[in-house]
Scaffold this motif. Structure first.
Motif: not given
Length: 139
Positions: A70-74, A76-78, A80-87, A112-116
């Protein structure tokens, strides 16, 4: 030198102690200082500043009893300006893998990496960064 107290799970402390002994560190503090310097220096590469970059981030986590998916989905949406693709894929008996392809600046990818990495219950977080602008590629 300032003394800092850090809370961490026993299994991580055991791994740190084993690594410290196997690799000849004088103690946990020396190992953690080096790890901290390395982490902080990861995104301080002057050759990457001001360039358009592609980042590939791989996250592995146990899907049972955690909220990581669920956090990964959040995230990804937060971002979205830099996420070109997600698998997303199931790996093994109890694991999932998220693969993110990012396009952005060093600061954006670093954030992004820091938040992950700050997401509780991830098993591994791995990434690479490559320039995609017209400048010379890193050697």
């Amino acid at each position: 030198m300032t003394v800092v107290s850090v809370s961490m799970p026993d299994d991580l402390v055991d791994r740190i102690d084993e690594f410290t002994e196997e690799h000849g560190y004088t103690g946990r503090s020396e190992l953690l200082r080096e790890a901290s310097r390395n982490l902080l220096g990861e995104f301080e590469d002057k050759r990457l500043e001001g360039r358009e970059l592609m980042g590939i981030v791989t996250v592995v986590f146990d899907y049972e009893g955690t909220a990581v998916e669920e956090r990964m989905m959040q995230l990804r949406h937060e971002h979205e300006d830099i996420v070109a693709s997600n698998f997303h894929s199931h790996v093994g008996d109890h694991n999932c893998m998220e693969l993110f392809i990012l396009e952005g600046s060093l600061e954006e990818i670093s954030t992004f990496v820091g938040r992950i990495r700050a997401t509780q219950d991830t098993t591994t977080v791995d990434y690479s960064v490559t320039p995609i602008d017209s400048g010379d590629l890193l050697e």
